[in-house]
Every structure is written in structure tokens, then in C-alpha cells.
Design a protein around this motif. Structure first.
Motif, PDB file in Angstrom:
ATOM      1  N   GLY A   1     -17.020   0.105   0.913  1.00  0.00           N
ATOM      2  CA  GLY A   1     -16.531   1.404   0.457  1.00  0.00           C
ATOM      3  C   GLY A   1     -15.141   1.734   0.950  1.00  0.00           C
ATOM      4  O   GLY A   1     -14.674   2.866   0.803  1.00  0.00           O
ATOM      5  N   LEU A   2     -14.450   0.756   1.540  1.00  0.00           N
ATOM      6  CA  LEU A   2     -13.098   0.977   2.049  1.00  0.00           C
ATOM      7  C   LEU A   2     -12.075   0.412   1.062  1.00  0.00           C
ATOM      8  O   LEU A   2     -12.338  -0.563   0.366  1.00  0.00           O
ATOM      9  CB  LEU A   2     -12.932   0.302   3.409  1.00  0.00           C
ATOM     10  N   THR A   3     -10.916   1.026   1.024  1.00  0.00           N
ATOM     11  CA  THR A   3      -9.819   0.515   0.216  1.00  0.00           C
ATOM     12  C   THR A   3      -9.122  -0.577   1.019  1.00  0.00           C
ATOM     13  O   THR A   3      -8.517  -0.291   2.058  1.00  0.00           O
ATOM     14  CB  THR A   3      -8.827   1.631  -0.139  1.00  0.00           C
ATOM     15  N   ALA A   4      -9.213  -1.816   0.547  1.00  0.00           N
ATOM     16  CA  ALA A   4      -8.791  -2.961   1.352  1.00  0.00           C
ATOM     17  C   ALA A   4      -7.475  -3.546   0.861  1.00  0.00           C
ATOM     18  O   ALA A   4      -7.201  -3.595  -0.335  1.00  0.00           O
ATOM     19  CB  ALA A   4      -9.877  -4.035   1.345  1.00  0.00           C
ATOM     20  N   ARG A   5      -6.668  -4.016   1.825  1.00  0.00           N
ATOM     21  CA  ARG A   5      -5.430  -4.726   1.509  1.00  0.00           C
ATOM     22  C   ARG A   5      -5.183  -5.772   2.594  1.00  0.00           C
ATOM     23  O   ARG A   5      -5.734  -5.687   3.698  1.00  0.00           O
ATOM     24  CB  ARG A   5      -4.235  -3.781   1.416  1.00  0.00           C
ATOM     25  N   VAL A   6      -4.352  -6.752   2.264  1.00  0.00           N
ATOM     26  CA  VAL A   6      -4.025  -7.836   3.186  1.00  0.00           C
ATOM     27  C   VAL A   6      -2.543  -7.773   3.525  1.00  0.00           C
ATOM     28  O   VAL A   6      -1.701  -7.599   2.638  1.00  0.00           O
ATOM     29  CB  VAL A   6      -4.348  -9.216   2.565  1.00  0.00           C
ATOM     30  N   VAL A   7      -2.227  -7.878   4.813  1.00  0.00           N
ATOM     31  CA  VAL A   7      -0.833  -7.944   5.257  1.00  0.00           C
ATOM     32  C   VAL A   7      -0.653  -9.220   6.063  1.00  0.00           C
ATOM     33  O   VAL A   7      -1.572  -9.671   6.755  1.00  0.00           O
ATOM     34  CB  VAL A   7      -0.425  -6.704   6.094  1.00  0.00           C
ATOM     35  N   VAL A   8       0.546  -9.802   5.967  1.00  0.00           N
ATOM     36  CA  VAL A   8       0.788 -11.115   6.550  1.00  0.00           C
ATOM     37  C   VAL A   8       2.090 -11.112   7.334  1.00  0.00           C
ATOM     38  O   VAL A   8       3.075 -10.491   6.928  1.00  0.00           O
ATOM     39  CB  VAL A   8       0.846 -12.194   5.448  1.00  0.00           C
ATOM     40  N   SER A   9       2.096 -11.805   8.475  1.00  0.00           N
ATOM     41  CA  SER A   9       3.312 -12.056   9.235  1.00  0.00           C
ATOM     42  C   SER A   9       3.584 -13.554   9.222  1.00  0.00           C
ATOM     43  O   SER A   9       2.817 -14.343   9.782  1.00  0.00           O
ATOM     44  CB  SER A   9       3.168 -11.578  10.693  1.00  0.00           C
ATOM     45  N   GLU A  10       4.677 -13.946   8.536  1.00  0.00           N
ATOM     46  CA  GLU A  10       5.063 -15.353   8.535  1.00  0.00           C
ATOM     47  C   GLU A  10       5.498 -15.781   9.930  1.00  0.00           C
ATOM     48  O   GLU A  10       5.245 -16.900  10.373  1.00  0.00           O
ATOM     49  CB  GLU A  10       6.197 -15.578   7.525  1.00  0.00           C
ATOM     50  N   GLU A  11       6.165 -14.859  10.637  1.00  0.00           N
ATOM     51  CA  GLU A  11       6.699 -15.159  11.974  1.00  0.00           C
ATOM     52  C   GLU A  11       5.594 -15.546  12.949  1.00  0.00           C
ATOM     53  O   GLU A  11       5.712 -16.521  13.700  1.00  0.00           O
ATOM     54  CB  GLU A  11       7.471 -13.956  12.501  1.00  0.00           C
ATOM     55  N   LEU A  12       4.513 -14.764  12.964  1.00  0.00           N
ATOM     56  CA  LEU A  12       3.425 -14.993  13.912  1.00  0.00           C
ATOM     57  C   LEU A  12       2.267 -15.787  13.297  1.00  0.00           C
ATOM     58  O   LEU A  12       1.280 -16.045  13.978  1.00  0.00           O
ATOM     59  CB  LEU A  12       2.904 -13.657  14.453  1.00  0.00           C
ATOM     60  N   TYR A  13       2.397 -16.156  12.025  1.00  0.00           N
ATOM     61  CA  TYR A  13       1.337 -16.853  11.315  1.00  0.00           C
ATOM     62  C   TYR A  13       0.023 -16.068  11.459  1.00  0.00           C
ATOM     63  O   TYR A  13      -1.008 -16.585  11.873  1.00  0.00           O
ATOM     64  CB  TYR A  13       1.171 -18.287  11.843  1.00  0.00           C
ATOM     65  N   ALA A  14       0.124 -14.788  11.112  1.00  0.00           N
ATOM     66  CA  ALA A  14      -1.011 -13.881  11.283  1.00  0.00           C
ATOM     67  C   ALA A  14      -1.380 -13.228   9.961  1.00  0.00           C
ATOM     68  O   ALA A  14      -0.503 -12.868   9.163  1.00  0.00           O
ATOM     69  CB  ALA A  14      -0.671 -12.805  12.311  1.00  0.00           C
ATOM     70  N   THR A  15      -2.679 -13.078   9.739  1.00  0.00           N
ATOM     71  CA  THR A  15      -3.199 -12.426   8.534  1.00  0.00           C
ATOM     72  C   THR A  15      -4.154 -11.321   8.959  1.00  0.00           C
ATOM     73  O   THR A  15      -5.083 -11.564   9.732  1.00  0.00           O
ATOM     74  CB  THR A  15      -3.934 -13.431   7.634  1.00  0.00           C
ATOM     75  N   VAL A  16      -3.920 -10.121   8.459  1.00  0.00           N
ATOM     76  CA  VAL A  16      -4.727  -8.958   8.832  1.00  0.00           C
ATOM     77  C   VAL A  16      -5.228  -8.266   7.568  1.00  0.00           C
ATOM     78  O   VAL A  16      -4.477  -8.083   6.605  1.00  0.00           O
ATOM     79  CB  VAL A  16      -3.899  -7.962   9.678  1.00  0.00           C
ATOM     80  N   VAL A  17      -6.499  -7.901   7.584  1.00  0.00           N
ATOM     81  CA  VAL A  17      -7.079  -7.108   6.503  1.00  0.00           C
ATOM     82  C   VAL A  17      -7.242  -5.676   7.007  1.00  0.00           C
ATOM     83  O   VAL A  17      -7.785  -5.454   8.098  1.00  0.00           O
ATOM     84  CB  VAL A  17      -8.432  -7.673   6.046  1.00  0.00           C
ATOM     85  N   ILE A  18      -6.767  -4.734   6.215  1.00  0.00           N
ATOM     86  CA  ILE A  18      -6.863  -3.307   6.564  1.00  0.00           C
ATOM     87  C   ILE A  18      -7.743  -2.638   5.511  1.00  0.00           C
ATOM     88  O   ILE A  18      -7.482  -2.738   4.311  1.00  0.00           O
ATOM     89  CB  ILE A  18      -5.479  -2.640   6.595  1.00  0.00           C
ATOM     90  N   GLY A  19      -8.775  -1.963   5.975  1.00  0.00           N
ATOM     91  CA  GLY A  19      -9.642  -1.207   5.083  1.00  0.00           C
ATOM     92  C   GLY A  19      -9.619   0.254   5.458  1.00  0.00           C
ATOM     93  O   GLY A  19      -9.880   0.609   6.604  1.00  0.00           O
ATOM     94  N   THR A  20      -9.291   1.126   4.501  1.00  0.00           N
ATOM     95  CA  THR A  20      -9.139   2.549   4.782  1.00  0.00           C
ATOM     96  C   THR A  20     -10.222   3.352   4.090  1.00  0.00           C
ATOM     97  O   THR A  20     -10.507   3.152   2.899  1.00  0.00           O
ATOM     98  CB  THR A  20      -7.746   3.049   4.331  1.00  0.00           C
ATOM     99  N   ARG A  21     -10.813   4.268   4.836  1.00  0.00           N
ATOM    100  CA  ARG A  21     -11.824   5.149   4.251  1.00  0.00           C
ATOM    101  C   ARG A  21     -11.129   6.232   3.429  1.00  0.00           C
ATOM    102  O   ARG A  21     -10.206   6.896   3.929  1.00  0.00           O
ATOM    103  CB  ARG A  21     -12.669   5.795   5.348  1.00  0.00           C
ATOM    104  N   PRO A  22     -11.536   6.412   2.184  1.00  0.00           N
ATOM    105  CA  PRO A  22     -10.908   7.460   1.361  1.00  0.00           C
ATOM    106  C   PRO A  22     -11.041   8.835   2.012  1.00  0.00           C
ATOM    107  O   PRO A  22     -12.027   9.138   2.682  1.00  0.00           O
ATOM    108  CB  PRO A  22     -11.684   7.394   0.054  1.00  0.00           C
ATOM    109  N   ARG A  23     -10.016   9.650   1.813  1.00  0.00           N
ATOM    110  CA  ARG A  23     -10.060  11.001   2.380  1.00  0.00           C
ATOM    111  C   ARG A  23     -11.001  11.892   1.591  1.00  0.00           C
ATOM    112  O   ARG A  23     -11.131  11.748   0.396  1.00  0.00           O
ATOM    113  CB  ARG A  23      -8.657  11.610   2.373  1.00  0.00           C
TER     114      ARG A  23
END
Length: 262
Positions: free
Chosen positions: A240-262
Motif C-alpha cells: 500500500g506504499l507508493t514505491a520508487r527506486v533511487v540509485v547512487s553510481e558513486e557508492l554502487y547503492a540501490t535504495v527503495v523508498i515506499g511512502t504512505r499516502p497522506r
């Protein structure tokens, strides 16, 4: 009369570390020299490092987000790539944010976030007793650290109030754990590495409850691998969260962020 070995010099340290397979032998030699209290202590540190112990376990600390984080033997070592997750959390949080750090390990993530947001209310939890002891020292008076499985030990009063939920869950597929470097495979707790069959088992458990704990507009942040990113995003979105993926090429890191709708 017993003869004592001469003190280890920098070149001798570098040579020994290289022979043990340490890629960054010069940097490690400098750190060992700076951390040892005396020649005997330096020799002992070199012996432990050459035997394969993580450098952070040998010297007793790791640098993370500019902070010196204590790392006890047998506790998961915070990775530099995870600094990207903290940066994303800081960008999302307000000054008085309620922050929860699940699978906290040393407490590095929560401590780093609290250092950037001194008015934040910090709560952290881990299932490993050794990690909890370590995290309590690192977090200090900045927050509270609980021992238990995921959300179980958290105060019920946090339900619906969490603005930032950091969950650096294990995400290595079970069959890949044996392919990890020996430093991690042998000297870090398996519970901090093994994410189940596809690496997403613990994430699914977090997502199943995250919506109940997050405040409206609050966000869950998790680290994953590049190859798991699409499935991890789907998993977070299924809660039920709004999900997106953000990436850092520098740190070779991948993070998924899920936000609860207001």
C-alpha cells in the motif's frame, strides 16, 4: 634471555597485509598503526587481520557518515554504500521526525540520521543481543534501542507515528551467502546477511506491517541489490506504499523508498 621481535614498521605491515590478500594494504597499515596502543597490540591486530577478521572488528570501529561507530566482534559491519540510504532519509525527514531503525546492527544508520537531525526521536531494534549491546553504546542518549524481532519490541505508541522507517534488512539470497567474502560469511551473523530464497523474505515481513507504523506521508527506506530492485519495488508497493527506486553510481547503492499516502 628471551629476545623480543622488533616493532613492526609501516613497510613490514604493508607487506604482511598484501600477503594476506588485503587490497588496500597501505590504508589498512596506517589504520592499524594509529589504533594500536603498543607494539604487542599492533602485532596482535596484524595477526587477527591476516587471519581474515574484518578490519572493523580488529580495530573496533568503522567510519560511517563521518562518525566513528563502534563495531564489536560478531556484529554486522556498516557498509559505506549504506550512507546513501541515510542521505535519502535525511532529505525526507523534518527536524522533529520520529525515526525507527530496524535491523539496526551497530545502530550506525539511526545514529547518523539523529546526528543530522538532533531534534529527531530515535528508536532502534535488532534481534541479535550482541548487536543491541553495540548499538546502545553508539546511540547513547540520542535514542532507545530494543532487543527483538523487527517491530515486536517497539512501543505500541509508535503505531501510525513513524516518519522515517529505516530497514536495512538482509537481502542476500540463501544460496548466495556461501559466495560472500569470508570476512562476511564467517565473521558476521548469518541473520544479518541471509534474506531467504530470493533475498526478499525479511523485506516482505517489514512491508506487511509498515503501513500500520508509518505516519501519513511517512516513508520506508530499504537497501537492495541492483538485480533485486524491480522485485523489491513491487514488494514495497504491494504493502500500500507508493514505491520508487533511487540509485547512487558513486557508492554502487540501490535504495527503495515506499511512502504512505497522506
Amino acid at each position: 634471555m628471551q629476545e623480543h621481535a622488533p616493532p613492526l614498521t609501516f613497510p613490514a605491515l604493508v607487506t604482511a597485509l598484501r600477503a594476506a590478500g588485503c587490497v588496500f594494504a597501505e590504508d589498512e597499515a596506517e589504520l592499524l598503526l594509529a589504533s594500536a596502543a603498543d607494539p604487542a597490540g599492533l602485532a596482535a591486530m596484524l595477526e587477527r587481520r591476516a587471519a581474515g577478521l574484518p578490519l572493523e572488528h580488529v580495530v573496533g570501529w568503522a567510519e560511517f557518515c563521518g562518525l566513528r561507530i563502534e563495531v564489536d566482534p560478531g556484529v554486522f559491519v556498516p557498509r559505506r554504500r549504506t550512507e546513501f540510504l541515510v542521505r535519502q532519509a535525511v532529505a525526507l525527514a523534518s527536524g522533529r521526525a520520529v525515526v525507527v531503525d530496524l535491523c539496526c546492527g551497530t545502530g550506525a544508520l539511526g545514529r547518523a540520521l539523529a546526528s543530522s537531525l538532533p531534534e529527531a526521536e530515535l528508536h532502534a531494534a535488532d534481534v541479535e543481543p550482541a548487536a543491541v549491546r553495540c548499538a546502545r553504546r553508539n546511540v547513547g542518549g540520542r535514542g532507545t534501542v530494543y532487543e527483538g524481532d523487527l517491530f515486536t519490541p517497539l512501543p505500541r505508541s509508535l503505531r501510525g507515528r513513524v516518519d522515517v522507517l529505516l530497514a536495512n534488512v538482509p537481502y542476500v539470497p540463501t544460496e548466495d551467502v556461501e559466495l560472500l567474502p569470508a570476512e562476511a560469511r564467517i565473521h558476521e551473523p548469518r541473520v544479518a546477511l541471509d534474506g531467504g530464497g530470493d533475498g526478499l523474505d525479511v523485506l516482505r515481513r517489514v512491508v506487511a506491517e509498515a503501513d500500520d507504523w508509518l505516519a501519513p506521508g511517512g516513508s520506508l527506506l530499504v537497501e537492495t541489490s541492483e538485480r533485486q530492485a524491480a522485485r523489491a519495488r513491487e514488494t514495497v508497493g504491494s504493502g500500500g506504499l507508493t514505491a520508487r527506486v533511487v540509485v547512487s553510481e558513486e557508492l554502487y547503492a540501490t535504495v527503495v523508498i515506499g511512502t504512505r499516502p497522506r
